[in-house]
Motif scaffolding. Structure first.
Motif, PDB file in Angstrom:
ATOM      1  N   ARG A   1     -88.396  52.726 -37.779  1.00  0.00           N
ATOM      2  CA  ARG A   1     -87.457  52.564 -36.647  1.00  0.00           C
ATOM      3  C   ARG A   1     -86.170  51.871 -37.099  1.00  0.00           C
ATOM      4  N   THR A   2     -86.314  50.837 -37.892  1.00  0.00           N
ATOM      5  CA  THR A   2     -85.144  50.070 -38.313  1.00  0.00           C
ATOM      6  C   THR A   2     -84.281  50.864 -39.290  1.00  0.00           C
ATOM      7  N   THR A   3     -84.912  51.639 -40.153  1.00  0.00           N
ATOM      8  CA  THR A   3     -84.158  52.491 -41.076  1.00  0.00           C
ATOM      9  C   THR A   3     -83.362  53.539 -40.298  1.00  0.00           C
ATOM     10  N   ALA A   4     -83.984  54.132 -39.297  1.00  0.00           N
ATOM     11  CA  ALA A   4     -83.287  55.122 -38.468  1.00  0.00           C
ATOM     12  C   ALA A   4     -82.133  54.465 -37.711  1.00  0.00           C
ATOM     13  N   ARG A   5     -82.367  53.265 -37.175  1.00  0.00           N
ATOM     14  CA  ARG A   5     -81.314  52.547 -36.449  1.00  0.00           C
ATOM     15  C   ARG A   5     -80.152  52.209 -37.386  1.00  0.00           C
ATOM     16  N   ALA A   6     -80.459  51.765 -38.593  1.00  0.00           N
ATOM     17  CA  ALA A   6     -79.409  51.426 -39.559  1.00  0.00           C
ATOM     18  C   ALA A   6     -78.593  52.663 -39.929  1.00  0.00           C
TER      19      ALA A   6
ATOM     20  N   ALA B   1     -61.128  47.472 -32.647  1.00  0.00           N
ATOM     21  CA  ALA B   1     -61.508  46.406 -33.587  1.00  0.00           C
ATOM     22  C   ALA B   1     -62.795  45.723 -33.126  1.00  0.00           C
ATOM     23  N   PHE B   2     -62.902  45.472 -31.829  1.00  0.00           N
ATOM     24  CA  PHE B   2     -64.116  44.854 -31.298  1.00  0.00           C
ATOM     25  C   PHE B   2     -65.311  45.777 -31.498  1.00  0.00           C
ATOM     26  N   GLU B   3     -65.130  47.056 -31.194  1.00  0.00           N
ATOM     27  CA  GLU B   3     -66.225  48.022 -31.325  1.00  0.00           C
ATOM     28  C   GLU B   3     -66.682  48.113 -32.783  1.00  0.00           C
ATOM     29  N   ARG B   4     -65.735  48.143 -33.698  1.00  0.00           N
ATOM     30  CA  ARG B   4     -66.067  48.208 -35.119  1.00  0.00           C
ATOM     31  C   ARG B   4     -66.824  46.954 -35.553  1.00  0.00           C
ATOM     32  N   ALA B   5     -66.367  45.791 -35.128  1.00  0.00           N
ATOM     33  CA  ALA B   5     -67.038  44.533 -35.479  1.00  0.00           C
ATOM     34  C   ALA B   5     -68.430  44.458 -34.858  1.00  0.00           C
ATOM     35  N   HIS B   6     -68.561  44.930 -33.632  1.00  0.00           N
ATOM     36  CA  HIS B   6     -69.847  44.917 -32.942  1.00  0.00           C
ATOM     37  C   HIS B   6     -70.862  45.807 -33.658  1.00  0.00           C
ATOM     38  N   VAL B   7     -70.452  47.028 -33.990  1.00  0.00           N
ATOM     39  CA  VAL B   7     -71.353  47.952 -34.687  1.00  0.00           C
ATOM     40  C   VAL B   7     -71.710  47.392 -36.063  1.00  0.00           C
ATOM     41  N   GLN B   8     -70.746  46.792 -36.738  1.00  0.00           N
ATOM     42  CA  GLN B   8     -71.028  46.209 -38.064  1.00  0.00           C
ATOM     43  C   GLN B   8     -72.032  45.062 -37.953  1.00  0.00           C
ATOM     44  N   ALA B   9     -71.896  44.232 -36.919  1.00  0.00           N
ATOM     45  CA  ALA B   9     -72.848  43.133 -36.723  1.00  0.00           C
ATOM     46  C   ALA B   9     -74.258  43.673 -36.459  1.00  0.00           C
ATOM     47  N   LEU B  10     -74.369  44.724 -35.658  1.00  0.00           N
ATOM     48  CA  LEU B  10     -75.680  45.332 -35.397  1.00  0.00           C
ATOM     49  C   LEU B  10     -76.256  45.948 -36.663  1.00  0.00           C
ATOM     50  N   LEU B  11     -75.410  46.569 -37.472  1.00  0.00           N
ATOM     51  CA  LEU B  11     -75.861  47.139 -38.741  1.00  0.00           C
ATOM     52  C   LEU B  11     -76.339  46.032 -39.678  1.00  0.00           C
ATOM     53  N   ASP B  12     -75.595  44.947 -39.753  1.00  0.00           N
ATOM     54  CA  ASP B  12     -76.001  43.811 -40.593  1.00  0.00           C
ATOM     55  C   ASP B  12     -77.359  43.259 -40.153  1.00  0.00           C
ATOM     56  N   GLN B  13     -77.571  43.162 -38.834  1.00  0.00           N
ATOM     57  CA  GLN B  13     -78.864  42.699 -38.321  1.00  0.00           C
ATOM     58  C   GLN B  13     -79.988  43.644 -38.724  1.00  0.00           C
ATOM     59  N   ALA B  14     -79.756  44.937 -38.645  1.00  0.00           N
ATOM     60  CA  ALA B  14     -80.779  45.920 -39.019  1.00  0.00           C
ATOM     61  C   ALA B  14     -81.099  45.805 -40.509  1.00  0.00           C
ATOM     62  N   LEU B  15     -80.079  45.642 -41.341  1.00  0.00           N
ATOM     63  CA  LEU B  15     -80.313  45.519 -42.783  1.00  0.00           C
ATOM     64  C   LEU B  15     -81.046  44.227 -43.121  1.00  0.00           C
ATOM     65  N   THR B  16     -80.721  43.156 -42.422  1.00  0.00           N
ATOM     66  CA  THR B  16     -81.439  41.892 -42.613  1.00  0.00           C
ATOM     67  C   THR B  16     -82.896  42.059 -42.212  1.00  0.00           C
ATOM     68  N   HIS B  17     -83.123  42.755 -41.115  1.00  0.00           N
ATOM     69  CA  HIS B  17     -84.502  42.972 -40.660  1.00  0.00           C
ATOM     70  C   HIS B  17     -85.288  43.801 -41.681  1.00  0.00           C
ATOM     71  N   LEU B  18     -84.644  44.776 -42.300  1.00  0.00           N
ATOM     72  CA  LEU B  18     -85.319  45.559 -43.341  1.00  0.00           C
ATOM     73  C   LEU B  18     -85.745  44.661 -44.505  1.00  0.00           C
TER      74      LEU B  18
END
Length: 128
Positions: free
Chosen positions: A28-33, A64-81
């Motif tokens: 699930r996390t790989t797909a989300r990332a 800029a906000f949308e890009r930062a938001h998506v990047q933060a969610l991606l960083d969280q997914a990678l940390t979770h992996l």
């Protein structure tokens, strides 16, 4: 049964359950990332095609906000992996299910809900 296996915090069936949960969470996390990575790339590509001045363009700050938001969610997914990988290592070496702070066993119910968790509830609540 070996000495190491007898001292394990989890029974073989509990270990199998956790292994399945870790694998499912990893999928699930790989797909989300992957999805978040594509979203981020689309935002970057789309903003590169338009000449915007983030400071003065009302849409620029949204982008800029949308890009930062998506990047933060991606960083969280990678940390979770990474956390899932570490949990799998602990499962293999027999330390899974033991609190990293106090050394007590983490209840199996907690592990089923949060398979990558490293601390018991008491230690996790002290952290705050």
């Amino acid at each position: 049964m070996t000495e190491h296996h007898r001292d394990a915090a989890l029974s073989p069936s509990e270990q199998a359950t956790i292994r399945d949960l870790l694998d499912a969470d990893r999928r699930r996390t790989t797909a989300r990332a992957a999805l978040l990575g594509r979203d981020r790339d689309e935002i970057v590509t789309s903003s590169a095609l338009t000449a915007s001045d983030d400071e003065h363009d009302p849409e620029g700050t949204s982008t800029a906000f949308e890009r930062a938001h998506v990047q933060a969610l991606l960083d969280q997914a990678l940390t979770h992996l990474t956390e899932l990988d570490l949990a799998s290592e602990r499962l293999r070496d027999g330390t899974y299910g033991t609190c990293a702070r106090c050394g007590q066993r983490i209840p199996f119910e907690r592990l089923k809900v949060l398979p990558a968790v490293k601390t018991c509830v008491i230690c996790a609540s002290r952290r705050r």
